[in-house]
Design a protein around this motif. Sequence first.
Motif, PDB file in Angstrom:
ATOM      1  N   GLY A 193     -10.674 -10.257   3.473  1.00 61.48           N
ATOM      2  CA  GLY A 193     -10.710  -9.732   2.114  1.00 61.48           C
ATOM      3  C   GLY A 193     -11.620  -8.527   1.986  1.00 61.48           C
ATOM      4  O   GLY A 193     -11.289  -7.550   1.305  1.00 61.48           O
ATOM      5  N   ALA A 194     -12.766  -8.582   2.645  1.00 59.89           N
ATOM      6  CA  ALA A 194     -13.710  -7.461   2.613  1.00 59.89           C
ATOM      7  C   ALA A 194     -13.102  -6.214   3.247  1.00 59.89           C
ATOM      8  O   ALA A 194     -13.242  -5.104   2.725  1.00 59.89           O
ATOM      9  CB  ALA A 194     -15.011  -7.839   3.313  1.00 59.89           C
ATOM     10  N   LEU A 195     -12.410  -6.400   4.356  1.00 59.51           N
ATOM     11  CA  LEU A 195     -11.765  -5.269   5.028  1.00 59.51           C
ATOM     12  C   LEU A 195     -10.681  -4.657   4.149  1.00 59.51           C
ATOM     13  O   LEU A 195     -10.583  -3.429   4.024  1.00 59.51           O
ATOM     14  CB  LEU A 195     -11.191  -5.706   6.373  1.00 59.51           C
ATOM     15  CG  LEU A 195     -12.213  -6.078   7.443  1.00 59.51           C
ATOM     16  CD1 LEU A 195     -11.515  -6.718   8.636  1.00 59.51           C
ATOM     17  CD2 LEU A 195     -13.039  -4.873   7.864  1.00 59.51           C
ATOM     18  N   ALA A 196      -9.869  -5.509   3.528  1.00 53.40           N
ATOM     19  CA  ALA A 196      -8.799  -5.016   2.654  1.00 53.40           C
ATOM     20  C   ALA A 196      -9.380  -4.332   1.421  1.00 53.40           C
ATOM     21  O   ALA A 196      -8.898  -3.273   1.000  1.00 53.40           O
ATOM     22  CB  ALA A 196      -7.890  -6.174   2.254  1.00 53.40           C
ATOM     23  N   TRP A 197     -10.424  -4.915   0.838  1.00 55.75           N
ATOM     24  CA  TRP A 197     -11.069  -4.320  -0.341  1.00 55.75           C
ATOM     25  C   TRP A 197     -11.618  -2.945   0.014  1.00 55.75           C
ATOM     26  O   TRP A 197     -11.414  -1.975  -0.722  1.00 55.75           O
ATOM     27  CB  TRP A 197     -12.193  -5.227  -0.844  1.00 55.75           C
ATOM     28  CG  TRP A 197     -12.924  -4.663  -2.023  1.00 55.75           C
ATOM     29  CD1 TRP A 197     -12.623  -4.888  -3.341  1.00 55.75           C
ATOM     30  CD2 TRP A 197     -14.045  -3.792  -2.007  1.00 55.75           C
ATOM     31  NE1 TRP A 197     -13.508  -4.187  -4.134  1.00 55.75           N
ATOM     32  CE2 TRP A 197     -14.379  -3.510  -3.342  1.00 55.75           C
ATOM     33  CE3 TRP A 197     -14.799  -3.210  -1.001  1.00 55.75           C
ATOM     34  CZ2 TRP A 197     -15.446  -2.679  -3.687  1.00 55.75           C
ATOM     35  CZ3 TRP A 197     -15.858  -2.378  -1.341  1.00 55.75           C
ATOM     36  CH2 TRP A 197     -16.175  -2.119  -2.672  1.00 55.75           C
ATOM     37  N   SER A 198     -12.312  -2.867   1.126  1.00 58.95           N
ATOM     38  CA  SER A 198     -12.911  -1.611   1.554  1.00 58.95           C
ATOM     39  C   SER A 198     -11.843  -0.542   1.785  1.00 58.95           C
ATOM     40  O   SER A 198     -11.990   0.606   1.343  1.00 58.95           O
ATOM     41  CB  SER A 198     -13.731  -1.838   2.826  1.00 58.95           C
ATOM     42  OG  SER A 198     -14.416  -0.674   3.196  1.00 58.95           O
ATOM     43  N   ALA A 199     -10.770  -0.908   2.447  1.00 59.73           N
ATOM     44  CA  ALA A 199      -9.687   0.044   2.694  1.00 59.73           C
ATOM     45  C   ALA A 199      -9.065   0.506   1.376  1.00 59.73           C
ATOM     46  O   ALA A 199      -8.798   1.693   1.190  1.00 59.73           O
ATOM     47  CB  ALA A 199      -8.636  -0.583   3.602  1.00 59.73           C
ATOM     48  N   ALA A 200      -8.849  -0.433   0.443  1.00 58.57           N
ATOM     49  CA  ALA A 200      -8.276  -0.076  -0.862  1.00 58.57           C
ATOM     50  C   ALA A 200      -9.209   0.838  -1.643  1.00 58.57           C
ATOM     51  O   ALA A 200      -8.763   1.643  -2.454  1.00 58.57           O
ATOM     52  CB  ALA A 200      -7.981  -1.342  -1.666  1.00 58.57           C
ATOM     53  N   ALA A 201     -10.512   0.724  -1.379  1.00 61.68           N
ATOM     54  CA  ALA A 201     -11.501   1.568  -2.048  1.00 61.68           C
ATOM     55  C   ALA A 201     -11.656   2.922  -1.360  1.00 61.68           C
ATOM     56  O   ALA A 201     -12.461   3.751  -1.788  1.00 61.68           O
ATOM     57  CB  ALA A 201     -12.846   0.843  -2.091  1.00 61.68           C
ATOM     58  N   GLY A 202     -10.899   3.130  -0.277  1.00 61.68           N
ATOM     59  CA  GLY A 202     -10.977   4.396   0.443  1.00 61.68           C
ATOM     60  C   GLY A 202     -12.206   4.517   1.326  1.00 61.68           C
ATOM     61  O   GLY A 202     -12.625   5.614   1.681  1.00 61.68           O
ATOM     62  N   LEU A 203     -12.761   3.371   1.707  1.00 64.50           N
ATOM     63  CA  LEU A 203     -13.975   3.351   2.527  1.00 64.50           C
ATOM     64  C   LEU A 203     -13.629   3.003   3.971  1.00 64.50           C
ATOM     65  O   LEU A 203     -12.518   2.570   4.271  1.00 64.50           O
ATOM     66  CB  LEU A 203     -14.965   2.331   1.959  1.00 64.50           C
ATOM     67  CG  LEU A 203     -15.349   2.532   0.493  1.00 64.50           C
ATOM     68  CD1 LEU A 203     -16.212   1.384  -0.001  1.00 64.50           C
ATOM     69  CD2 LEU A 203     -16.061   3.869   0.301  1.00 64.50           C
ATOM     70  N   THR A 204     -14.598   3.166   4.848  1.00 61.03           N
ATOM     71  CA  THR A 204     -14.422   2.817   6.251  1.00 61.03           C
ATOM     72  C   THR A 204     -15.373   1.661   6.566  1.00 61.03           C
ATOM     73  O   THR A 204     -16.573   1.860   6.739  1.00 61.03           O
ATOM     74  CB  THR A 204     -14.739   4.021   7.159  1.00 61.03           C
ATOM     75  OG1 THR A 204     -13.907   5.112   6.761  1.00 61.03           O
ATOM     76  CG2 THR A 204     -14.493   3.678   8.612  1.00 61.03           C
ATOM     77  N   PRO A 205     -14.846   0.441   6.622  1.00 56.53           N
ATOM     78  CA  PRO A 205     -15.700  -0.722   6.856  1.00 56.53           C
ATOM     79  C   PRO A 205     -16.019  -0.925   8.336  1.00 56.53           C
ATOM     80  O   PRO A 205     -15.350  -0.388   9.208  1.00 56.53           O
ATOM     81  CB  PRO A 205     -14.848  -1.880   6.342  1.00 56.53           C
ATOM     82  CG  PRO A 205     -13.448  -1.436   6.625  1.00 56.53           C
ATOM     83  CD  PRO A 205     -13.449   0.059   6.405  1.00 56.53           C
TER      84      PRO A 205
END
Length: 138
Positions: free
Chosen positions: A93-105
């Motif tokens: 979930g954290a990875l998907a949230w970060s990607a949706a936010a345009g971030l690089t986790p």
Amino acid sequence: MRAAGFAGIDNTEALAEGWQVTDFADAGRRSLANLVKRTGAPAVMVSFLDSDVGFIEALTPDGNSWEGLLNRETAKSYEIPLEHFPIEPAVAGALAWSAAAGLTPDEEAIRQTLTGSALFVEELSSALMIALGLPGAT
């Protein structure tokens, strides 16, 4: 944030690229959802229990959400049911949230924050913000 249901707003730190970190005393039941709806931006919230345990909630404008727990070993002493906060779905979930936010986790760093321990859970929360890729997070 007040209009979204947050109270006791204390301090806001501006990060890079429009992100910010805000300390608050209390949040209503739908405060995070209200904030995301009002801003049209993803948000992550960590609620602290005596600087010992952190409860994570995150949401994107398209409705993707995830939950997690920080300082699991300490959470056991509070009799918090760890099975309600499984690690792998939280990492995904954290990875998907970060990607949706345009971030690089950083997947390994996210996993470390969700499985690690610290004297003060705020340390793990700060590490999580860095692991999620929030620009300028320290």
